[in-house]
Design a protein around this motif. Structure first.
Motif, PDB file in Angstrom:
ATOM      1  N   ALA A  60      44.917  36.360 -13.632  1.00 61.20           N
ATOM      2  CA  ALA A  60      44.690  35.697 -12.348  1.00 61.20           C
ATOM      3  C   ALA A  60      43.773  34.488 -12.509  1.00 61.20           C
ATOM      4  O   ALA A  60      42.857  34.482 -13.342  1.00 61.20           O
ATOM      5  N   SER A  61      44.028  33.468 -11.714  1.00 58.97           N
ATOM      6  CA  SER A  61      43.165  32.288 -11.688  1.00 58.97           C
ATOM      7  C   SER A  61      43.285  31.630 -10.325  1.00 58.97           C
ATOM      8  O   SER A  61      44.210  31.907  -9.554  1.00 58.97           O
ATOM      9  N   CYS A  62      42.337  30.762 -10.001  1.00 57.16           N
ATOM     10  CA  CYS A  62      42.369  30.035  -8.738  1.00 57.16           C
ATOM     11  C   CYS A  62      41.780  28.653  -8.963  1.00 57.16           C
ATOM     12  O   CYS A  62      41.000  28.434  -9.897  1.00 57.16           O
ATOM     13  N   THR A  63      42.163  27.717  -8.117  1.00 54.07           N
ATOM     14  CA  THR A  63      41.730  26.333  -8.282  1.00 54.07           C
ATOM     15  C   THR A  63      41.214  25.787  -6.960  1.00 54.07           C
ATOM     16  O   THR A  63      41.524  26.306  -5.882  1.00 54.07           O
ATOM     17  N   THR A  64      40.433  24.734  -7.055  1.00 52.81           N
ATOM     18  CA  THR A  64      40.011  23.978  -5.884  1.00 52.81           C
ATOM     19  C   THR A  64      39.753  22.547  -6.320  1.00 52.81           C
ATOM     20  O   THR A  64      39.744  22.236  -7.523  1.00 52.81           O
ATOM     21  N   SER A  65      39.546  21.679  -5.343  1.00 49.89           N
ATOM     22  CA  SER A  65      39.264  20.278  -5.647  1.00 49.89           C
ATOM     23  C   SER A  65      37.920  19.886  -5.050  1.00 49.89           C
ATOM     24  O   SER A  65      37.531  20.367  -3.980  1.00 49.89           O
ATOM     25  N   VAL A  66      37.216  19.024  -5.756  1.00 54.28           N
ATOM     26  CA  VAL A  66      35.929  18.496  -5.307  1.00 54.28           C
ATOM     27  C   VAL A  66      35.993  16.981  -5.426  1.00 54.28           C
ATOM     28  O   VAL A  66      36.362  16.456  -6.486  1.00 54.28           O
ATOM     29  N   HIS A  67      35.643  16.287  -4.348  1.00 52.72           N
ATOM     30  CA  HIS A  67      35.627  14.820  -4.407  1.00 52.72           C
ATOM     31  C   HIS A  67      34.217  14.347  -4.717  1.00 52.72           C
ATOM     32  O   HIS A  67      33.262  14.702  -4.027  1.00 52.72           O
ATOM     33  N   SER A  68      34.096  13.552  -5.764  1.00 50.13           N
ATOM     34  CA  SER A  68      32.812  12.992  -6.173  1.00 50.13           C
ATOM     35  C   SER A  68      32.733  11.543  -5.692  1.00 50.13           C
ATOM     36  O   SER A  68      33.576  10.714  -6.046  1.00 50.13           O
ATOM     37  N   TYR A  69      31.720  11.259  -4.857  1.00 52.02           N
ATOM     38  CA  TYR A  69      31.525   9.902  -4.341  1.00 52.02           C
ATOM     39  C   TYR A  69      30.629   9.113  -5.289  1.00 52.02           C
ATOM     40  O   TYR A  69      29.603   9.619  -5.765  1.00 52.02           O
ATOM     41  N   GLY A  70      31.007   7.859  -5.533  1.00 53.38           N
ATOM     42  CA  GLY A  70      30.136   6.966  -6.266  1.00 53.38           C
ATOM     43  C   GLY A  70      29.030   6.450  -5.362  1.00 53.38           C
ATOM     44  O   GLY A  70      28.942   6.815  -4.183  1.00 53.38           O
ATOM     45  N   PRO A  71      28.153   5.583  -5.855  1.00 51.45           N
ATOM     46  CA  PRO A  71      27.064   5.063  -5.024  1.00 51.45           C
ATOM     47  C   PRO A  71      27.597   4.104  -3.965  1.00 51.45           C
ATOM     48  O   PRO A  71      28.673   3.516  -4.117  1.00 51.45           O
ATOM     49  N   PRO A  72      26.850   3.911  -2.850  1.00 56.87           N
ATOM     50  CA  PRO A  72      27.260   2.922  -1.844  1.00 56.87           C
ATOM     51  C   PRO A  72      27.094   1.505  -2.385  1.00 56.87           C
ATOM     52  O   PRO A  72      26.458   1.284  -3.427  1.00 56.87           O
ATOM     53  N   ASP A  73      27.661   0.531  -1.662  1.00 55.43           N
ATOM     54  CA  ASP A  73      27.491  -0.864  -2.053  1.00 55.43           C
ATOM     55  C   ASP A  73      26.011  -1.229  -2.039  1.00 55.43           C
ATOM     56  O   ASP A  73      25.222  -0.679  -1.252  1.00 55.43           O
ATOM     57  N   SER A  74      25.624  -2.149  -2.882  1.00 56.96           N
ATOM     58  CA  SER A  74      24.225  -2.556  -2.983  1.00 56.96           C
ATOM     59  C   SER A  74      23.703  -3.051  -1.630  1.00 56.96           C
ATOM     60  O   SER A  74      24.321  -3.906  -0.986  1.00 56.96           O
ATOM     61  N   GLY A  75      22.574  -2.476  -1.190  1.00 56.19           N
ATOM     62  CA  GLY A  75      21.950  -2.883   0.064  1.00 56.19           C
ATOM     63  C   GLY A  75      22.590  -2.314   1.304  1.00 56.19           C
ATOM     64  O   GLY A  75      22.112  -2.550   2.420  1.00 56.19           O
ATOM     65  N   ALA A  76      23.676  -1.559   1.159  1.00 59.36           N
ATOM     66  CA  ALA A  76      24.399  -1.041   2.322  1.00 59.36           C
ATOM     67  C   ALA A  76      23.903   0.353   2.700  1.00 59.36           C
ATOM     68  O   ALA A  76      23.342   1.085   1.877  1.00 59.36           O
ATOM     69  N   LEU A  77      24.118   0.700   3.957  1.00 59.00           N
ATOM     70  CA  LEU A  77      23.909   2.060   4.449  1.00 59.00           C
ATOM     71  C   LEU A  77      25.278   2.713   4.573  1.00 59.00           C
ATOM     72  O   LEU A  77      26.137   2.230   5.321  1.00 59.00           O
ATOM     73  N   ARG A  78      25.492   3.800   3.817  1.00 55.88           N
ATOM     74  CA  ARG A  78      26.773   4.504   3.872  1.00 55.88           C
ATOM     75  C   ARG A  78      26.597   5.845   4.567  1.00 55.88           C
ATOM     76  O   ARG A  78      25.628   6.564   4.319  1.00 55.88           O
ATOM     77  N   ILE A  79      27.553   6.170   5.432  1.00 58.46           N
ATOM     78  CA  ILE A  79      27.583   7.453   6.124  1.00 58.46           C
ATOM     79  C   ILE A  79      28.850   8.174   5.711  1.00 58.46           C
ATOM     80  O   ILE A  79      29.955   7.606   5.769  1.00 58.46           O
ATOM     81  N   THR A  80      28.719   9.429   5.267  1.00 61.25           N
ATOM     82  CA  THR A  80      29.872  10.260   4.921  1.00 61.25           C
ATOM     83  C   THR A  80      29.912  11.433   5.884  1.00 61.25           C
ATOM     84  O   THR A  80      29.008  12.276   5.888  1.00 61.25           O
ATOM     85  N   ALA A  81      30.938  11.487   6.730  1.00 65.05           N
ATOM     86  CA  ALA A  81      31.083  12.551   7.722  1.00 65.05           C
ATOM     87  C   ALA A  81      32.028  13.619   7.189  1.00 65.05           C
ATOM     88  O   ALA A  81      33.145  13.309   6.753  1.00 65.05           O
ATOM     89  N   ILE A  82      31.568  14.887   7.210  1.00 66.42           N
ATOM     90  CA  ILE A  82      32.403  16.000   6.758  1.00 66.42           C
ATOM     91  C   ILE A  82      32.364  17.119   7.797  1.00 66.42           C
ATOM     92  O   ILE A  82      31.432  17.220   8.595  1.00 66.42           O
ATOM     93  N   ASP A  83      33.392  17.957   7.786  1.00 62.36           N
ATOM     94  CA  ASP A  83      33.419  19.174   8.596  1.00 62.36           C
ATOM     95  C   ASP A  83      32.465  20.178   7.949  1.00 62.36           C
ATOM     96  O   ASP A  83      32.594  20.492   6.765  1.00 62.36           O
ATOM     97  N   ILE A  84      31.490  20.691   8.707  1.00 56.99           N
ATOM     98  CA  ILE A  84      30.462  21.548   8.132  1.00 56.99           C
ATOM     99  C   ILE A  84      31.037  22.852   7.585  1.00 56.99           C
ATOM    100  O   ILE A  84      30.461  23.457   6.672  1.00 56.99           O
ATOM    101  N   HIS A  85      32.193  23.286   8.089  1.00 52.23           N
ATOM    102  CA  HIS A  85      32.779  24.548   7.646  1.00 52.23           C
ATOM    103  C   HIS A  85      33.771  24.368   6.503  1.00 52.23           C
ATOM    104  O   HIS A  85      33.725  25.100   5.515  1.00 52.23           O
ATOM    105  N   THR A  86      34.676  23.392   6.621  1.00 51.32           N
ATOM    106  CA  THR A  86      35.701  23.208   5.591  1.00 51.32           C
ATOM    107  C   THR A  86      35.267  22.244   4.500  1.00 51.32           C
ATOM    108  O   THR A  86      35.912  22.165   3.456  1.00 51.32           O
TER     109      THR A  86
END
Length: 738
Positions: free
Chosen positions: A174-200
């Protein structure tokens, strides 16, 4: 004492639910009644003849005398079992083999992380029935985004991109898989907001983000398919507000973070929420359709007249979110009567103060969907319980059993009587002695069906939660002196112990409560031991501030987790207080809890003093001005505040504020998008009534030394994963002013 009705009656009733006994017997003969066990000191328990006892000397070799019967010793963890065995459902047994694992699931999955950081993953082994197994022998692999993963499931990524993670059973297929998205850094000097569903943990596309306060806000930036939006050239401290259709709102006040992770909580009516359903019965002989797991006649204590159980989903993020709704679901209306009620076809055929339901007259009571209550064979329509579960991998749990009608009649009468209200101060001391009569169970690693959309019905998947684990572990926490607010001591203390099975959730294993002693008629600083019988249980002789409790060993797939003991001082239930509810809590994390045989006492964890509470004058909410205010820190250890504004339709606005004094003016959501509802407005709720918002201020203390900005950004600890690091909190209901 203040008299309460509706939800608080149901909440108080829940305190009656938490214990049971094992079933390993001495004689071992099967039975249907005591007569089947023959002469001598025998009891018929769970269809087996069990020897009664007053001490271990009356039991066969290797057995202990517990709760008046001879039992095999229980276990609290694997370390208490012989080599080659594991502790499962409180008993030592051979571990599952690799061939018994037919599937598995990874949590969180899917997930997000920041390149250069780490993410802890967990795998749940599942057998042929789909239930979790106590099996941990997995190997991990990860590929993509420069990712590596160690033997414990700790994932690291050095680059941006998607990571594929696989967990494989060692020695099995038996085995199982999942995916994880890795974000790089935001643009220089920018404010980045990443919105996610707290449950999923899935990115939220289409969220709208503005900066500023009140009417002085920027044009909105909209998140893309990866959940991100950026503002270029942002320096200094900024107020950030995030809105998304179908989600509660979130704001970060005076943040100078440049890579914010914003977990949003889904917002929808309880009529659209999906989950699980199960069925309980007094006995399968009376109800052949009843599953074996739902048969009260097989639970402790058999033969008693009142059947009581409640079921829920594990608290997903931290004990901070523990409430009646998150424990056992929203309320629904049932009609109950202790005497069976007269036959009826409409309310007009019932006595004054009663209503007609299911063809019988009785009292209309709001009870949680997860509560099952029966007297003999009458369950008042509660036998088909529902568990509302959020997205992602979750845990179901239940506690239930049988209680004597003599003990329950005095408790149920004011709850189910004509007035529909109850004196909580009189109710709790009656409930507390009953906490030792029930059993527990859990099912870790389930996924609920997606929530419904308007015009479509939600889906409730059949789930039979086995209540097969006795409450045989003991804790004896010493409660600190109760804190004060506005010069008055709080009403008492509640203790909830549970498996900290993160990232899946906090799974309750047992609970108890005690009320404040009385000094000249007012609350005092000490808590009364509910089990004390000295001098008739008077306040002075029993105000020891010890709250002995029983809890179940970890079970159902939660084995091996740390145990969290939440000790929460509460106020707002007695006439000594104003109408607002006040909490101050400490969370003690234990690596394990060992079983000890009576008469030895249980572990007595040391609990630090409760956090200080803010005074009424130091916090405020102005509805017209849309203003929140905090004047100073009541407790010096506070690291971050969460100010909550909750509409009557349960649309929440979480406003995260750094420590110190702050005055916050929130924007009007309709100025961002005309479709966004305003939590400050009067709206109709699920109860059909129209009302304005409520509010509370929550102060958090964490075991890790983190600033507010560090919690708001991608770091080793984020706002969607506070459970393992929350060490203390206060929560104060704040009146909403004009």
């Amino acid at each position: 004492m203040r008299r309460l009705s509706g939800p608080l009656c149901a909440a108080a009733l829940l305190f009656a639910c938490s214990k049971g006994n094992g079933s390993s017997n001495d004689k071992g003969a099967s039975c249907q009644s005591l007569l089947d066990c023959g002469a001598g000191k025998w009891m018929c328990i769970q269809n087996s003849c069990v020897a009664a006892c007053q001490s271990a000397s009356e039991c066969s070799s290797g057995l202990v005398c517990e709760e008046g019967i001879c039992l095999k010793p229980a276990c609290g963890n694997d370390a208490q079992c012989a080599s080659g065995q594991v502790c499962t459902d409180g008993a030592c047994a051979a571990p599952p083999s690799a061939s018994q694992v037919v599937s598995c699931a990874i949590a969180p999955g899917p997930a997000v992380m920041r390149a250069g950081s780490t993410l802890q993953l967990k795998v749940v082994a599942q057998g042929a029935s789909g239930r979790a197994l106590h099996f941990n022998s997995f190997s991990w692999t990860a590929s993509g985004a420069g990712a590596t993963i160690d033997a414990t499931g700790l994932l690291s990524a050095t680059d941006a991109g998607d990571v594929a993670v696989t967990a494989s059973v060692q020695g099995g297929s038996a085995s199982c898989t999942t995916s994880v998205h890795s974000y790089g850094p935001p643009d220089s000097g920018a404010l980045r907001i990443t919105a996610i569903d707290i449950h999923t943990r899935q990115p939220i596309a289409g969220a709208k983000v503005v900066l500023g306060s009140g009417t002085s806000i920027t044009p909105a930036q909209v998140t893309g398919s990866d959940g991100t939006a950026q503002f270029p050239n942002i320096t200094g401290f900024t107020n950030v507000h995030v809105f998304a259709a179908g989600y509660s709102y979130t704001s970060f006040i005076e943040t100078d973070g440049h890579d914010l992770l914003v977990p949003l909580t889904p917002y929808l009516s309880s009529s659209l929420r999906s989950g699980f359903t199960g069925h309980m019965c007094s006995s399968r002989s009376a109800d052949p359709s009843c599953p074996p797991e739902g048969d009260f006649s097989q639970l402790q204590i058999p033969g008693q007249g009142v059947h009581l159980a409640f079921f829920g989903s594990g608290i997903p993020n931290s004990p901070l979110d523990l409430s009646l709704d998150t424990l056992v679901g929203p309320l629904h209306r049932v009609v109950v009567s202790l005497t069976g009620g007269s036959a009826c076809g409409s309310d007009s055929q019932c006595p004054s103060g009663q209503v007609c339901g299911s063809g019988r007259c009785g009292t209309g009571v709001n009870l949680p969907y997860g509560l099952v209550l029966g007297v003999a064979g009458n369950f008042f329509g509660t036998q088909d319980y529902r568990v509302f579960a959020d997205g992602g991998l979750r845990a179901l749990w239940g506690i239930g059993g049988n209680v004597s009608a003599g003990k329950m009649s005095g408790i149920l009468a004011p709850v189910l009587g004509g007035s529909g209200s109850v004196d909580v101060g009189a109710l709790l001391p009656q409930l507390l002695p009953l906490l030792g009569d029930l059993q527990a169970g859990a099912d870790v690693g389930v996924r609920a069906a997606p929530n419904a959309t308007p015009g479509h019905a939600p889906i409730f998947t059949s789930a039979a939660i086995p209540l097969n684990t006795g409450m045989r572990l003991r804790l004896d926490p010493a409660v600190p002196d109760l804190p004060q607010v506005d010069g008055k001591y709080l009403d008492g203390a509640l203790v909830v112990a549970g498996a900290m099975d993160y990232p899946i959730g906090f799974i309750p294993l047992g609970m108890t409560a005690g009320l404040s002693d009385k000094v000249n008629g007012a609350n005092g600083p000490k808590v009364i031991d509910p089990n004390c019988t000295a001098a008739g249980g008077s306040d002075q002789s029993c105000a020891t501030s010890q709250l002995p409790m029983k809890l179940a060993p970890e079970n159902g797939g939660a084995e091996g987790s740390k145990v969290g003991v939440a000790v929460i001082a509460f106020g707002g239930l007695s006439s000594a207080f104003s109408a607002r509810v006040v909490l101050s809590g400490r969370i003690k994390v234990l690596d394990k809890v060992d079983y000890v045989a009576p008469p030895s006492t249980g572990l007595s964890p040391s609990i630090p003093p409760f956090p200080n509470l803010p005074s009424s004058a130091s916090v405020g909410v102005s509805r017209v001005a849309r203003q929140l205010s905090v004047s100073g820190d009541a407790d010096p250890a506070v690291q971050i505040y969460r100010f909550e504004v909750l509409s009557h339709a349960r649309l929440d606005w979480n406003v995260w504020i750094p420590r110190g004094s702050h005055t916050v003016v929130l924007p009007d959501p309709s100025a961002v998008d005309a479709a966004f509802a305003d939590p400050f407005a009067d709206v109709a709720g699920d109860d059909g009534k129209t009302a304005g918002p409520t509010s509370r201020l929550v102060a958090l203390e964490l075991s890790e030394n983190k600033t507010a900005v560090q919690l708001e950004t991608f770091s080793s600890l984020t706002l969607d994963a506070l459970g393992s690091s929350l060490s203390a909190f206060t929560a104060v209901q704040v009146p909403v002013g004009p």
